[in-house]
Design an enzyme around this catalytic site. Structure first.
Site, PDB file in Angstrom:
ATOM      1  N   ASN A 263      -1.943   0.622   6.764  1.00  0.00           N
ATOM      2  CA  ASN A 263      -1.468  -0.650   7.326  1.00  0.00           C
ATOM      3  C   ASN A 263      -0.658  -1.484   6.332  1.00  0.00           C
ATOM      4  O   ASN A 263      -0.591  -2.702   6.448  1.00  0.00           O
ATOM      5  CB  ASN A 263      -2.629  -1.426   7.957  1.00  0.00           C
ATOM      6  CG  ASN A 263      -3.713  -1.768   6.952  1.00  0.00           C
ATOM      7  OD1 ASN A 263      -3.553  -1.514   5.763  1.00  0.00           O
ATOM      8  ND2 ASN A 263      -4.790  -2.354   7.421  1.00  0.00           N
TER       9      ASN A 263
ATOM     10  N   TYR B 278     -12.576  -1.878  -3.692  1.00  0.00           N
ATOM     11  CA  TYR B 278     -13.085  -1.906  -2.314  1.00  0.00           C
ATOM     12  C   TYR B 278     -14.604  -1.762  -2.257  1.00  0.00           C
ATOM     13  O   TYR B 278     -15.140  -1.308  -1.244  1.00  0.00           O
ATOM     14  CB  TYR B 278     -12.409  -0.813  -1.484  1.00  0.00           C
ATOM     15  CG  TYR B 278     -11.018  -1.185  -0.982  1.00  0.00           C
ATOM     16  CD1 TYR B 278     -10.832  -2.280  -0.132  1.00  0.00           C
ATOM     17  CD2 TYR B 278      -9.897  -0.446  -1.335  1.00  0.00           C
ATOM     18  CE1 TYR B 278      -9.567  -2.617   0.346  1.00  0.00           C
ATOM     19  CE2 TYR B 278      -8.632  -0.776  -0.863  1.00  0.00           C
ATOM     20  CZ  TYR B 278      -8.475  -1.864  -0.018  1.00  0.00           C
ATOM     21  OH  TYR B 278      -7.228  -2.198   0.459  1.00  0.00           O
TER      22      TYR B 278
ATOM     23  N   LYS C 236       0.816  -1.219   0.000  1.00  0.00           N
ATOM     24  CA  LYS C 236       0.000   0.000   0.000  1.00  0.00           C
ATOM     25  C   LYS C 236       0.857   1.280   0.000  1.00  0.00           C
ATOM     26  O   LYS C 236       2.070   1.227   0.262  1.00  0.00           O
ATOM     27  CB  LYS C 236      -0.930  -0.033   1.217  1.00  0.00           C
ATOM     28  CG  LYS C 236      -2.025  -1.107   1.141  1.00  0.00           C
ATOM     29  CD  LYS C 236      -2.970  -0.972   2.335  1.00  0.00           C
ATOM     30  CE  LYS C 236      -4.117  -1.958   2.254  1.00  0.00           C
ATOM     31  NZ  LYS C 236      -5.061  -1.758   3.400  1.00  0.00           N
TER      32      LYS C 236
ATOM     33  N   HIS D 288      -2.337  -5.280   1.689  1.00  0.00           N
ATOM     34  CA  HIS D 288      -3.653  -5.924   1.517  1.00  0.00           C
ATOM     35  C   HIS D 288      -3.417  -7.371   1.136  1.00  0.00           C
ATOM     36  O   HIS D 288      -2.453  -7.682   0.432  1.00  0.00           O
ATOM     37  CB  HIS D 288      -4.451  -5.249   0.391  1.00  0.00           C
ATOM     38  CG  HIS D 288      -5.586  -6.106  -0.094  1.00  0.00           C
ATOM     39  ND1 HIS D 288      -6.795  -6.132   0.538  1.00  0.00           N
ATOM     40  CD2 HIS D 288      -5.662  -7.014  -1.092  1.00  0.00           C
ATOM     41  CE1 HIS D 288      -7.577  -7.018  -0.079  1.00  0.00           C
ATOM     42  NE2 HIS D 288      -6.908  -7.563  -1.075  1.00  0.00           N
TER      43      HIS D 288
ATOM     44  N   GLU E  10      -9.898 -10.498  -7.273  1.00  0.00           N
ATOM     45  CA  GLU E  10      -8.882  -9.450  -7.149  1.00  0.00           C
ATOM     46  C   GLU E  10      -7.728  -9.667  -8.135  1.00  0.00           C
ATOM     47  O   GLU E  10      -7.200  -8.705  -8.691  1.00  0.00           O
ATOM     48  CB  GLU E  10      -8.384  -9.402  -5.699  1.00  0.00           C
ATOM     49  CG  GLU E  10      -9.488  -8.909  -4.752  1.00  0.00           C
ATOM     50  CD  GLU E  10      -9.140  -9.038  -3.276  1.00  0.00           C
ATOM     51  OE1 GLU E  10      -8.042  -9.519  -2.939  1.00  0.00           O
ATOM     52  OE2 GLU E  10      -9.990  -8.641  -2.453  1.00  0.00           O
TER      53      GLU E  10
END
Ligand code: ATP
Ligand code: MG
Length: 137
Positions: free
Chosen positions: A112, A49, A9, A115, A126
């Site tokens: 964070n 998302y 990320k 993913h 995905e």
């Protein structure tokens, strides 16, 4: 053998942690069978998302995901989905176990660092969202 989908990320690419995070994945036994650095469009982030649409953190999540380039990867191993979730650690880095990627690198619940797909269905969706079959070798 199983495949899962991973994203390094923006908080991590910004801090130049692409190699360190990929090393943790590899040390856990996951093999990178596809990888590219992209800048996500707003439409891509919203579509990716979609399950979180309507949640209070949705707009912030989308804006975060488009704030810097990301690395999208396909990872392969036995039980890759579960194995990747284990090496990632809990969503909230304060709850993440010692030795996990999020314990070591994540800044917060939203920033964070990684993913990872949470089921075979989301992994399939995905992977297809970002890769064509011939890009996975
Ligand atoms: P990911 O789907 O990114 O692998 P996850 O499965 O651990 O993470 P999800 O519940 O699917 O977590 O949430 C997706 C992402 O949305 C989280 O990784 C985090 O970046 C963000 N997020 C989730 N819950 C919150 C929250 N309460 N506040 C801020 N951001 C959140
Ligand atoms: Mg998730």
């Amino acid at each position: 053998i199983e495949r899962t989908f991973s994203i390094i990320k923006p908080d991590a690419t910004k801090r130049n942690l692409t190699g360190k995070i990929t090393a943790k994945l590899e040390e856990a036994g996951l093999r990178v069978v596809a990888s590219k650095r992209i800048r996500m469009s707003k439409e891509q982030a919203e579509g990716f998302y979609a399950e979180h649409q309507g949640k209070p953190f949705f707009a912030g999540l989308v804006n975060f995901m488009i704030s810097e380039p990301v690395i999208v990867q396909v990872l392969e191993s036995e039980n890759a989905i579960l194995l990747n979730r284990e090496v990632m650690g809990k969503t909230n880095p304060e709850e993440a176990d010692e030795g996990t990627i999020r314990k070591e690198f994540a800044l917060s619940m939203s920033e964070n660092s990684v993913h990872g797909s949470d089921s075979p269905e989301s992994a399939a969706r995905e992977i297809q969202f970002f890769f064509s079959d011939d890009e996975i070798v």
